[in-house]
Write a protein that holds these residues in place. Structure first.
Motif, PDB file in Angstrom:
ATOM      1  N   THR A 358      29.094  -9.488 -80.308  1.00  0.00           N
ATOM      2  CA  THR A 358      27.993  -8.569 -80.019  1.00  0.00           C
ATOM      3  C   THR A 358      28.574  -7.232 -79.568  1.00  0.00           C
ATOM      4  O   THR A 358      29.428  -7.179 -78.688  1.00  0.00           O
ATOM      5  CB  THR A 358      27.090  -9.145 -78.918  1.00  0.00           C
ATOM      6  OG1 THR A 358      26.528 -10.374 -79.380  1.00  0.00           O
ATOM      7  CG2 THR A 358      25.968  -8.164 -78.565  1.00  0.00           C
ATOM      8  N   VAL A 359      28.112  -6.155 -80.172  1.00  0.00           N
ATOM      9  CA  VAL A 359      28.619  -4.819 -79.838  1.00  0.00           C
ATOM     10  C   VAL A 359      27.997  -4.372 -78.520  1.00  0.00           C
ATOM     11  O   VAL A 359      26.774  -4.375 -78.364  1.00  0.00           O
ATOM     12  CB  VAL A 359      28.288  -3.811 -80.948  1.00  0.00           C
ATOM     13  CG1 VAL A 359      28.799  -2.425 -80.574  1.00  0.00           C
ATOM     14  CG2 VAL A 359      28.899  -4.257 -82.266  1.00  0.00           C
ATOM     15  N   ILE A 360      28.841  -3.994 -77.558  1.00  0.00           N
ATOM     16  CA  ILE A 360      28.344  -3.534 -76.271  1.00  0.00           C
ATOM     17  C   ILE A 360      28.617  -2.047 -76.053  1.00  0.00           C
ATOM     18  O   ILE A 360      28.034  -1.446 -75.151  1.00  0.00           O
ATOM     19  CB  ILE A 360      28.943  -4.359 -75.115  1.00  0.00           C
ATOM     20  CG1 ILE A 360      30.466  -4.196 -75.083  1.00  0.00           C
ATOM     21  CG2 ILE A 360      28.551  -5.804 -75.217  1.00  0.00           C
ATOM     22  CD1 ILE A 360      31.119  -4.878 -73.900  1.00  0.00           C
ATOM     23  N   ALA A 361      29.496  -1.461 -76.850  1.00  0.00           N
ATOM     24  CA  ALA A 361      29.770  -0.029 -76.709  1.00  0.00           C
ATOM     25  C   ALA A 361      30.420   0.485 -77.986  1.00  0.00           C
ATOM     26  O   ALA A 361      31.133  -0.239 -78.681  1.00  0.00           O
ATOM     27  CB  ALA A 361      30.658   0.248 -75.503  1.00  0.00           C
ATOM     28  N   MET A 362      30.117   1.750 -78.287  1.00  0.00           N
ATOM     29  CA  MET A 362      30.762   2.437 -79.398  1.00  0.00           C
ATOM     30  C   MET A 362      31.314   3.752 -78.868  1.00  0.00           C
ATOM     31  O   MET A 362      30.658   4.423 -78.053  1.00  0.00           O
ATOM     32  CB  MET A 362      29.766   2.694 -80.541  1.00  0.00           C
ATOM     33  CG  MET A 362      29.205   1.425 -81.153  1.00  0.00           C
ATOM     34  SD  MET A 362      27.995   1.771 -82.456  1.00  0.00           S
ATOM     35  CE  MET A 362      29.074   2.462 -83.693  1.00  0.00           C
ATOM     36  N   MET A 363      32.524   4.104 -79.309  1.00  0.00           N
ATOM     37  CA  MET A 363      33.172   5.294 -78.770  1.00  0.00           C
ATOM     38  C   MET A 363      34.015   5.961 -79.856  1.00  0.00           C
ATOM     39  O   MET A 363      34.428   5.326 -80.837  1.00  0.00           O
ATOM     40  CB  MET A 363      34.037   4.931 -77.567  1.00  0.00           C
ATOM     41  CG  MET A 363      35.192   3.992 -77.877  1.00  0.00           C
ATOM     42  SD  MET A 363      35.931   3.294 -76.396  1.00  0.00           S
ATOM     43  CE  MET A 363      34.654   2.157 -75.884  1.00  0.00           C
ATOM     44  N   SER A 364      34.213   7.243 -79.659  1.00  0.00           N
ATOM     45  CA  SER A 364      35.128   7.986 -80.532  1.00  0.00           C
ATOM     46  C   SER A 364      36.318   8.441 -79.695  1.00  0.00           C
ATOM     47  O   SER A 364      36.165   8.785 -78.522  1.00  0.00           O
ATOM     48  CB  SER A 364      34.409   9.192 -81.147  1.00  0.00           C
ATOM     49  OG  SER A 364      34.067  10.137 -80.152  1.00  0.00           O
ATOM     50  N   VAL A 365      37.489   8.419 -80.304  1.00  0.00           N
ATOM     51  CA  VAL A 365      38.729   8.787 -79.621  1.00  0.00           C
ATOM     52  C   VAL A 365      39.423   9.860 -80.452  1.00  0.00           C
ATOM     53  O   VAL A 365      39.629   9.688 -81.660  1.00  0.00           O
ATOM     54  CB  VAL A 365      39.656   7.561 -79.447  1.00  0.00           C
ATOM     55  CG1 VAL A 365      40.918   7.960 -78.698  1.00  0.00           C
ATOM     56  CG2 VAL A 365      38.923   6.447 -78.701  1.00  0.00           C
ATOM     57  N   ASN A 366      39.766  10.963 -79.810  1.00  0.00           N
ATOM     58  CA  ASN A 366      40.390  12.071 -80.525  1.00  0.00           C
ATOM     59  C   ASN A 366      41.544  12.628 -79.709  1.00  0.00           C
ATOM     60  O   ASN A 366      41.419  12.824 -78.492  1.00  0.00           O
ATOM     61  CB  ASN A 366      39.344  13.161 -80.777  1.00  0.00           C
ATOM     62  CG  ASN A 366      39.919  14.330 -81.544  1.00  0.00           C
ATOM     63  OD1 ASN A 366      40.716  14.143 -82.457  1.00  0.00           O
ATOM     64  ND2 ASN A 366      39.537  15.540 -81.160  1.00  0.00           N
ATOM     65  N   ASP A 367      42.664  12.845 -80.396  1.00  0.00           N
ATOM     66  CA  ASP A 367      43.823  13.491 -79.795  1.00  0.00           C
ATOM     67  C   ASP A 367      44.153  14.712 -80.665  1.00  0.00           C
ATOM     68  O   ASP A 367      44.542  14.574 -81.822  1.00  0.00           O
ATOM     69  CB  ASP A 367      45.020  12.533 -79.740  1.00  0.00           C
ATOM     70  CG  ASP A 367      46.143  13.071 -78.854  1.00  0.00           C
ATOM     71  OD1 ASP A 367      46.326  14.301 -78.818  1.00  0.00           O
ATOM     72  OD2 ASP A 367      46.832  12.257 -78.216  1.00  0.00           O
ATOM     73  N   PRO A 368      43.965  15.922 -80.139  1.00  0.00           N
ATOM     74  CA  PRO A 368      44.155  17.123 -80.975  1.00  0.00           C
ATOM     75  C   PRO A 368      45.603  17.410 -81.330  1.00  0.00           C
ATOM     76  O   PRO A 368      45.874  18.345 -82.100  1.00  0.00           O
ATOM     77  CB  PRO A 368      43.546  18.238 -80.114  1.00  0.00           C
ATOM     78  CG  PRO A 368      43.630  17.737 -78.707  1.00  0.00           C
ATOM     79  CD  PRO A 368      43.487  16.260 -78.783  1.00  0.00           C
TER      80      PRO A 368
END
Length: 811
Positions: A358-368
């Motif tokens: 079950t999905v409890i969180a969605m996130m995006s991760v970015n390193d410039p």
């Protein structure tokens, strides 16, 4: 202005392209500077989503830390302009210019990438940093001498950007444009006719920069030329293009590179100075060039903002002659940025019976950062029933990977850590707090498998007897336990008439006062039920033990005490020591030590003659009876139990010390007349006899009437040949006997329609060594014997027997 509006309307046509590289990604193209509320595209239709899904899924736009220029209208399922978009402010010269964002949905969680390309419109005119420029040129300047002019800047791109220049008048100078590697044009003013200071010491030229937009836009700069005396050699750079590198985050004052130009002239005409010509570029604010040709850093360098810089420089001698060159600076990346974690959507709580993954969180991760410095790996803390999965590039989902149990852990703090591959590695983390909501998966459990409680008889109704306790491992409403008394019966009576259970506290109360002599123990079941849906329950057996209390006094069975006659025990004068006169018989309906009886002689006419056995109640002589002993002996015996406090009863025993019956009769007749009867007592007895006789006759008449009526009804039924058995009252009470204890005999009478007779039997009383004296007359014994004979006759009518018995009792 109308032409410009028309151009925007023409560019408003939107092209929708589905990119095959990312599943579900949608791309739009819109012109910049569109008005607020303008339509971007029908996102619901392009994604194949129902508008109801947008509402139920709480659709929203996620842009990270970028400004929001686009908004979602969930009612129509379209994307609209939220803020006016200036392509030049947003992207500068970068092409293509696009807005990247995601549309997130919940229940279930879904993510759709959207790209909106911003196309350029001709909304910026070419401009010069300075409106005027003053140029000093020697009159000896040869034809073909070049003078580098400042370039104009147009933020637009493509055809809308700077296209050409024009110079007016063209009497002495013409323009020459040179294309450069970066696509810009170097502008030079070339002398085509010799100058004559004596004719024209000052000249004014107008340099115009034109773009290719429709309508065409332009910018101008006024050039003031002052003619000087001879300086016929211009400075010359050693290189046409200089290259350099600089590490980002370098300190202010760092020398990036050094340029050099030479002038063949002598004296002041050979002195060269350097300057940055494209002063409107962002790079001109970060660098400056000194007199020695050193390019020096003036501001912070950030690889993530600009990866290279192109700086135009100019070398000018004192005669006004100049040469130009270009410096290309490449910025070297340093791992100075940790991964940026942005939560797109998260759940604050999930039920403990959630399915795996079950999905409890969605996130995006970015390193410039670039290359390895920008490669990120994410993980979570150990010993938690969750895992993190990469759904696509730079996007992660936090899901469950094992069963949850709120009773084991009701809350989790999940730390998500993302690290890059730089040296040294940089990382960032975020902590999510997740509540595990309760599900009714635990039934109440009693503290014991069964209960036993004790209560003393004669309790007050409503008294608290005992408390049962059950615990439920669930939470809140699912753990709220209610106690219910299960339906059952005790001796044919519902258990609810004996006890009740408090639904909230489990306290068991007595509904009635218990009597140990009637019931000694009973058991029932209590159900504990929680407040879940559906509710869960468990049962326990409770046994109530009733403890005896000394609430009953001893009852004397013998000798029988009467108010109408005297009972006397005869003791011959020849009786020896230890002669058994009689035995006092008593019982106590209590139990245990409360029923242990002891007998004591309270008083006696002659205490030296009789004694009572302490345990058996036997009355015996303690000495030889002689002629001096009086005939009438009266003993009072106390019967006492062993309870705390003890209870007792007394009985009077009349003893006649005589050898013949007449002697006894005369003595007891005198005793009765002297002691017990008086005129008032006789009056009351006669009055009571009259009242009882009247009531008896009335009852007799009523009974006879009822019997006659039922007999007639039975005859009717009999003649109708119906097999009907008439009903008669099941209980008739006939009280016979003398003494203080009443005996009720119940007769069950069943008669058929053919019955005509009923036989009744009566027990004959028997007595041995007992004299019954009627104090009213000396002929009492003979009358009682006649009445007894009448009662013993089998054919005597029942009515007469009853009358005689009642009369005997009243006598």
């Amino acid at each position: 202005m109308s032409d410009r509006t028309m151009t925007r309307q023409v560019l408003l046509f939107i092209s929708v392209l589905s990119l095959s590289s990312v599943k579900g990604q949608v791309s739009y193209s819109i012109p910049e500077e569109m008005a607020k509320g303008s339509l971007v595209g029908n996102i619901a239709q392009d994604l194949g989503l129902d508008i109801k899904r947008l509402k139920s899924g709480k659709a929203r736009i996620y842009t990270g830390d970028s400004a929001e220029y686009i908004e979602l209208n969930k009612e129509r399922g379209v994307l609209l302009i939220k803020e006016r978009v200036d392509r030049e402010a947003l992207c500068g010269q970068t092409t293509p210019c696009a807005l990247d964002f995601q549309i997130s949905l919940e229940n279930p969680m879904e993510l759709y990438p959207v790209t909106v390309e911003i196309t350029d419109i001709n909304d910026n005119a070419p401009s010069f940093k300075k409106a005027e420029r003053r140029v000093e040129i020697s009159e000896s300047a040869v034809i073909g001498s070049k003078f580098v002019l400042e370039k104009a800047v147009d933020p637009d791109i493509g055809l809308n950007s700077l296209q050409t220049y024009s110079l007016k008048p063209t009497d002495n100078f013409i323009l020459k444009l040179h294309s450069q590697a970066d696509g810009s044009k170097k502008v030079e003013m070339v002398l085509q006719k010799p100058l004559d200071r004596e004719k024209h010491e000052h000249m004014s030229l107008l340099l115009t920069a034109l773009d290719g937009g429709k309508p065409q836009m332009s910018g101008t700069m006024q050039i003031h030329v002052t003619v000087l005396d001879a300086n016929d050699n211009a400075p010359v750079f050693t290189k046409t293009i200089y290259t350099a590198t600089i590490t980002e985050n370098s300190q202010k004052g760092t020398v990036v590179t050094t340029v050099s130009a030479s002038d063949a002239d002598k004296g002041t005409n050979g002195e060269v100075s350097y300057l940055i010509s494209n002063s409107m570029d962002s790079g001109s604010e970060l660098f400056h060039i000194n007199a020695d040709g050193d390019l020096i850093l003036d501001g912070p360098i950030d690889y993530e903002k600009a990866r290279n810089y192109q700086i135009d420089i100019e070398a000018i001698d004192n005669g006004g002659l100049s040469d130009s060159s270009k410096i290309i600076i490449d910025v070297i990346d340093v791992n100075d940025n940790s991964a940026l974690i942005n939560l797109i959507s998260k759940s604050g709580s999930i039920p403990e019976d959630s399915r795996l993954y079950t999905v409890i969180a969605m996130m995006s991760v970015n390193d410039p950062d670039s290359e390895n410095n920008g490669k990120v790996h994410c993980g979570i803390n150990e010993n938690v029933p969750f895992t993190i999965k990469s759904t696509s590039n730079a996007f992660y989902s936090l899901v469950t990977d094992s069963d949850l149990d709120r009773e084991r852990a009701s809350e989790y703090n999940i730390s998500v850590t993302c690290s890059d591959e730089g040296v040294p590695s940089l990382s960032s983390s975020v902590t999510l707090t997740l509540q595990i909501s309760d599900v009714n998966d635990n039934a109440p459990v009693f503290e014991r498998s069964s209960y036993e409680a004790y209560i003393i008889e004669n309790n007050t109704p409503g008294l608290s007897i005992f408390t049962v306790k059950a615990r439920d491992a669930d939470w809140n409403q699912n753990a709220r336990v209610s106690y219910i008394l299960e339906d059952s019966s005790v001796n044919g009576v519902p258990v609810s008439s004996y006890v009740s259970v408090s639904a909230d506290s489990g306290v068991i109360h007595a509904v009635r006062s218990f009597d140990y002599e009637q019931i000694k123990d009973f058991q029932f079941r209590v159900k504990a039920q929680d407040g879940g849906s559906p509710p869960l329950s468990s049962n326990v057996t409770v046994k109530i033990m009733i403890q005896d209390q000394n609430d009953n006094a001893p009852q004397v069975l013998y000798p029988v005490q009467t108010s109408s006659s005297l009972v006397a025990e005869m003791v011959p004068r020849s009786a020896d020591v230890g002669y058994l006169v009689t035995k006092v018989v008593a019982v106590d309906v209590d139990s245990g030590q409360n029923a242990w009886l002891s007998y004591k002689l309270q008083k006696a006419t002659d205490r030296a003659l009789f004694e009572v056995g302490l345990q058996n109640g036997e009355i015996r002589t303690i000495r030889q009876v002689n002629d001096k002993d009086v005939v009438k002996q009266r003993l009072t015996v106390v019967v006492e139990d062993n309870g705390q406090p003890s209870r007792s009863a007394t009985v009077n025993v009349n003893v006649a010390v005589a050898d013949s019956f007449p002697e006894v009769l005369s003595e007891f007749t005198d005793f009765t007349h002297d002691k017990e009867y008086n005129d008032n007592l006789t009056f009351y007895l006669v009055l009571a006899l009259a009242v009882v006789s009247f009531l008896f006759i009335t009852c007799l008449v009523v009974i006879m009437s009822v019997k006659i009526y039922r007999w007639r009804q039975s005859r009717i039924l009999y003649h109708s040949n119906l097999p009907v058995i008439p009903y008669y009252p099941p209980r008739y009470a006939d009280t016979l006997g003398t003494g203080t204890l009443q005996h009720v005999y119940n007769y069950e009478v069943c008669r058929t329609t053919d019955s005509r007779k009923s036989d009744c039997q009566f027990a004959r009383p028997c007595s041995q060594n007992v004299l019954i004296m009627d104090p009213s007359s000396t002929g009492t014994m003979q009358r009682m014997q006649r009445e007894q004979n009448i009662l013993d006759e089998p054919d005597s009518p029942i009515e007469w027997k009853t009358i005689l018995q009642a009369d005997t009792t009243l006598m």
